[in-house]
Structures are given as C-alpha cells and as structure tokens.
Design a protein around this motif. Structure first.
Motif, mmCIF file in Angstrom:
data_model
loop_
_atom_site.group_PDB
_atom_site.id
_atom_site.type_symbol
_atom_site.label_atom_id
_atom_site.label_comp_id
_atom_site.label_asym_id
_atom_site.label_seq_id
_atom_site.Cartn_x
_atom_site.Cartn_y
_atom_site.Cartn_z
ATOM 1 N N ARG A 75 0.677 -1.226 0.206
ATOM 2 C CA ARG A 75 0.129 -0.153 -0.024
ATOM 3 C C ARG A 75 0.935 1.253 0.051
ATOM 4 O O ARG A 75 0.455 2.206 -0.499
ATOM 5 N N TYR A 76 2.097 1.368 0.715
ATOM 6 C CA TYR A 76 2.778 2.450 0.611
ATOM 7 C C TYR A 76 3.624 2.484 -0.515
ATOM 8 O O TYR A 76 3.775 3.590 -1.040
ATOM 9 N N HIS A 77 3.969 1.609 -1.097
ATOM 10 C CA HIS A 77 4.417 1.521 -2.665
ATOM 11 C C HIS A 77 3.429 2.127 -3.442
ATOM 12 O O HIS A 77 3.759 2.930 -4.396
ATOM 13 N N GLU A 78 2.177 2.045 -3.378
ATOM 14 C CA GLU A 78 0.980 2.574 -4.211
ATOM 15 C C GLU A 78 0.883 4.049 -4.017
ATOM 16 O O GLU A 78 0.427 4.817 -4.745
ATOM 17 N N ALA A 79 0.858 4.630 -2.820
ATOM 18 C CA ALA A 79 0.706 5.802 -2.210
ATOM 19 C C ALA A 79 1.652 6.238 -1.299
ATOM 20 O O ALA A 79 1.375 6.491 0.220
ATOM 21 N N PRO A 80 2.699 6.503 -1.537
ATOM 22 C CA PRO A 80 3.917 6.935 -0.504
ATOM 23 C C PRO A 80 3.659 8.291 0.328
ATOM 24 O O PRO A 80 4.547 8.461 1.048
ATOM 25 N N ASN A 81 2.675 8.875 -0.074
ATOM 26 C CA ASN A 81 2.245 10.083 0.482
ATOM 27 C C ASN A 81 1.592 9.712 1.707
ATOM 28 O O ASN A 81 1.231 10.660 2.719
ATOM 29 N N VAL A 82 1.017 8.428 1.922
ATOM 30 C CA VAL A 82 0.220 8.071 3.206
ATOM 31 C C VAL A 82 1.112 6.927 4.003
ATOM 32 O O VAL A 82 1.432 5.924 3.386
ATOM 33 N N THR A 83 1.394 7.382 5.126
ATOM 34 C CA THR A 83 1.957 6.168 6.217
ATOM 35 C C THR A 83 0.906 5.383 6.716
ATOM 36 O O THR A 83 -0.015 5.570 7.080
ATOM 37 N N GLN A 84 1.403 3.985 6.370
ATOM 38 C CA GLN A 84 0.197 2.968 6.853
ATOM 39 C C GLN A 84 0.661 2.349 8.324
ATOM 40 O O GLN A 84 1.798 3.089 8.708
ATOM 41 N N LYS A 85 -0.235 1.864 8.813
ATOM 42 C CA LYS A 85 -0.149 1.363 10.124
ATOM 43 C C LYS A 85 -0.327 -0.194 10.069
ATOM 44 O O LYS A 85 -1.176 -0.830 9.540
#
Length: 531
Positions: A75-85
């Motif tokens: 998911r971070y690869h797809e949207a690196p502006n969002v930090t996942q948990k």
C-alpha cells in the motif's frame, strides 16, 4: 557450406561472449527508490537475507533472496504520501539473481495458509535459509509470534512446509528470540542462527544449525555479547574475520550500524561487550536504515561486503524504497560505511564504484530523524543528523526547553505528493531571527568528491517575511548563491547549476534572515555532478 558453418559458429561465439560481457559488467544499484524485478514487478522483501545455493536447473549457483511481503509495504508503494499502520503478513517471497542487481521473482515460498495453520494471526518476520546437507533439505528459520518456526523445502524455490517450532526458553530464558538472521560460513559450509535475547535484547547469541533427533534444530547456544540493547542482529565474514552487527533499539526507526569483530564465530568478540559505530554511518543513520543482512562477494579481483539495510518506520514514511544497499570498505579490521544513493557493482570481479548520478548530500530528505529535533527522548539529539544549525540571533536550540526552535517539520499528506517522506527542514522562530543551516560534504578515504561542476537542488515552501533567504554552496573560497524571493505557497524546486567543487570539499546550506513567524520548509536536497 564450410563458410556457412564458420559464419554460424562465429555468430554463436559472438552472442555467447556478448551475453557473458553483459552478465559480468558493472550493474547499477540505486537507493531511495522502490525496486522492481527484471519484468517490472515490485520487489517485496523485508527482514530476510540473501544466500547462494546450487541452481536446481543448472550446474552453477545463484543468489536467492528471501524476505517478507507485508500488505502495508504494498500500500505504501502505491501511495507513498500516506503512512500505513501495521505489518500484515502476506508471504515469504523468493527472488533469484546471478549478479545481485537483476532479480527474478520465483514464487511465494511460505504462504499465509502454511504459517497460520492454527488460524491465529501473529508477527512473522526476520528470517533466513540454510542448506541442511544431512537431510538434503533447505530450512527456513523465521520468527513466528513468540517462537522460532522452522520450515523446510526440497529446493531453494520450492514451497516451504512447516517442520517444527522451537521454544527458546530452555536455551536463553525467553520463548522467543529478539531480531534474528541466518548466517552461512561459505568457507566451512556451516550455518548459524544469530539472534538476541527476547526481552530487552541486551544479549546476542550464536547457534549452529544442524540435525537433532532427525529434525532440523539448533545444536548449541553461545552468548557473544551482553551490554546495550541491540536489534537487527546480523553478521558477515571478511578476510577470515567474523563481524557481529546490530542497530539501536529505536523501534521502527533508523540507527547507527554497530559491530564487533572476532577470529572465531563463537568469539571472543572485541571490544568485549562494547559495540562500535561503523565509521561513515553517522551522518544519515546508515542511509536511513536498520541493519538487515550482509552479502560477501568473493570476486576475481576483490572481496566486497554489501550492507543490506531495511527501511521500516511502521509503515513507512521515511523515504522511498525498503531495501537500501551500500558497499563497505575496510581500514584493516574496521569497516567503513559508504553511504551512496547510486553505485555500480560487478558481481564477478567484486569491484564497485560510485554512480555518475550519486547524490552526495547526507540526510537530504531529513528522514533520518523520526522525532522533532531537538529531542529529549531516545535518541536524545540536539541537531539534525548530518546538519548543523548555527543560531546568529533569535531563540536558541535547547533540549527540553519550550522556547527552543524546532529544526524539522512534519509534512502533510498533500506535501508528500510533492516531497519525499514525513519530515522536512524547518526554518522559523517566534521572534526575529538569523541563522545558518549547513552541511560540509567532502571526500572520504574511500569515496572521492571529485573536482568538477555540480548542480545543487532543493524543494522549498516559504512564507513572506524574509529580508534574505539564500541557498548557497561554497568551495575553495568561492560562493555560489540562489535567492528565494517572495512567497512560495506551493513547493518549488530551486537550483544552482554551476557549483564548482575544488579540493574535494564543499559546504552547502541555507542562510535566512526572517521576521517573527516567517517560515521556510526545505526538502529533497541533492548535489549531483554534471555529466
């Protein structure tokens, strides 16, 4: 007819030589990006290791890279502006390569179904694979919740099947290991589990891997370190010596790379119980990583050790790319960390060199520091890693003081659509202020900052209220400047394209003269030599 045979043989020989040349030539390793396989698919491999095994399809050997694919990494690869948990286990992946640069996806060798047979989801990570000669099997050791799980396969790329779980309590006093890796000594053919104490992680152990009562198991347990808590435990061998390495207990954050050295794998390691910081890693916390594993290349011309660091950050926010690889150099016994964003490796000869597009700035995206700086909590820190802020007027820098200036800024998700990661440089104060934020870049004993023309770039976002706001570079008494004029409410890229570097040294930085509450954020600074 004879001419035709000669022609065909010549063509075949040419193609064979060309293929060998391509395979043997230097290949580029680029950090600070997401890596793909040879057919363009994302590489998901964390907390694992690279091992050289016989290729089941041929007579030679290949490198096999095993690691964990986490859902949040995807998911971070797809949207690196969002930090996942979270760290949701998807699989253990296997990739293969002959040159350590071009990787082919083989398969998911350990699946969720195999791991979660009880239906209980738990932590899965920190793994490695060893060849068990007595059983002609490949054994994967992986942290599985509060135990060490062993899975076996008939070949490096075949599915690994649960073999047994080990309760470590009889050996070390805790049911689980701390961080762990597998190390294979290619000189002896023996493999070892390298791990820390499960609670507090203030001890490090080495256990030989072998067969006990017909099962793959740990044959012994030797404590080689007791002192400051450490994680990311891993090791390598260079010129006959063994190096035990680890990082600080900083959670998911980057750290110094530490080491001990011994002539025997089971010690004694020196300096006793006092891990040393690798020279070269301090200015950006080992290229914003934790210690992951190492690969030693015994080439035809030289022996090279590659540091393979992990970027985690739960999950992730600390820059692009999960795998950051840098070559080590050695001053006799002491390893030296070469923090590079781009470098070329020849896996056949073992030679490496700096890439033409290498960025020489350390911590240029300000992701090494995961807390507000100055920080009163571990790691206690007054200055940004790799940078110095000199206050000329205005509030000072004081750990724990409510009046202290804060040196870094938390980027919003909108900011991160333009700039990299959660952090950027912050230049502001509650009162009128003047300061200088700077970094000296110079040749190291192993990487030369060559004389020539360089381009200095940065992304900036700033308010009005500055009497002066400069980006500069200074080398050998000559200064190159770029004024940042007016307000930039959106991120802008500024550059100085004619920085002349001489004598292997340049100072770069920013000089602000601002009114109270004026602000400037800076991110993604690069210094690259012009081609």
């Amino acid at each position: 007819m004879m001419f035709k045979k000669f022609f065909l043989c010549s063509v075949c020989l040419f193609l064979l030589c060309a293929a060998y040349t391509i395979n043997a030539q230097s290949q580029n390793i680029k950090n600070d990006i997401f890596w793909n396989t040879v057919d363009g698919q994302p590489i998901y491999s964390q907390g694992g290791g690279i091992f050289r095994f016989a290729d089941p399809a041929g007579s030679g050997t290949k490198y096999y890279w095993y690691g964990v694919h986490y859902l949040e990494a995807e998911r971070y690869h797809e949207a690196p502006n969002v930090t996942q948990k979270g760290t949701t286990f998807e699989s253990v992946t296997c990739y293969s390569s002959t040159d350590l640069v071009n990787w082919k996806f083989e398969r998911d060798v350990l699946t969720k179904a195999e791991v979660n047979q009880s239906g209980r989801r738990t932590w899965v990570g920190r793994l490695g694979v060893a060849y068990i000669k007595e059983l002609n099997k490949y054994a994967m050791f992986v942290q599985h919740g509060s135990r060490v799980m062993i899975a076996t396969a008939d070949a490096p790329t075949e599915p690994f099947i649960r073999h047994q779980e080990i309760n470590m309590e009889p050996m070390i006093g805790t049911t689980n290991t701390g961080d762990q890796t597998v190390f294979t000594d290619e000189d002896t053919g023996k493999s070892y589990l390298v791990y820390s104490y499960g609670k507090g992680r203030n001890k490090i152990y080495v256990s030989e891997i072998g067969v006990k009562d017909g099962k793959v198991d740990l044959l012994d347990c030797t404590k080689v370190f007791q002192g400051e808590s450490r994680e990311g435990n891993c090791m390598f061998k260079y010129k006959g010596r063994y190096y035990m390495c680890a990082s600080n207990i900083y959670g998911w954050d980057a750290s110094y790379a530490y080491y001990l050295v011994a002539d025997n794998i089971k010690g004694p390691y020196t300096p006793a119980n006092n891990m040393q910081v690798m020279n070269g890693c301090a200015d950006d916390y080992a290229h914003v990583t934790q210690t992951g594993f190492f690969v030693t290349i015994k080439g035809s011309k030289q022996e090279t050790v590659v540091y393979c660091g992990d970027r985690w950050a739960d999950f992730a926010g600390n820059g692009l790319g999960y795998n950051q690889w840098c070559p080590l150099s050695f001053d006799e016994k002491a390893p030296y960390f070469n923090s590079l964003s781009s470098w070329n490796l020849n896996a056949q000869t073992g030679e490496w060199k700096v890439g033409t597009d290498n960025n020489y700035v350390k911590n240029g995206s300000f992701e090494a520091d995961r807390k507000n700086i100055p920080s009163p909590v571990k790691p206690v820190q007054q200055q940004l890693t790799g940078w110095t802020t000199t206050v000329i007027s205005g509030n000072g820098i004081a750990i724990g003081s409510p009046d202290s200036i804060v040196l870094n800024h938390v980027n919003s998700e909108d900011d991160r659509k333009v700039v990299i990661g959660e952090k950027s440089l912050q230049i502001t104060d509650k009162v009128n202020f003047k300061r200088k934020v700077w970094q000296v870049i110079s040749s190291s004993p192993y990487v030369a900052l060559q004389d020539g023309i360089y381009t200095l770039t940065a992304k900036v976002k700033n308010s009005v209220g500055f009497n002066q706001l400069l980006m500069y570079a200074e080398s050998k008494g000559k200064t190159f400047k770029q004024s940042i004029v007016g307000e930039n409410s959106m991120w802008q890229t500024i550059s100085i394209g004619d920085v002349q570097v001489k004598a292997g040294r340049v100072e770069i930085g920013f000089i602000p003269d601002g009114n109270a509450n004026a602000f400037c954020y800076v991110d993604d600074i690069t210094l690259v030599r012009n081609k």
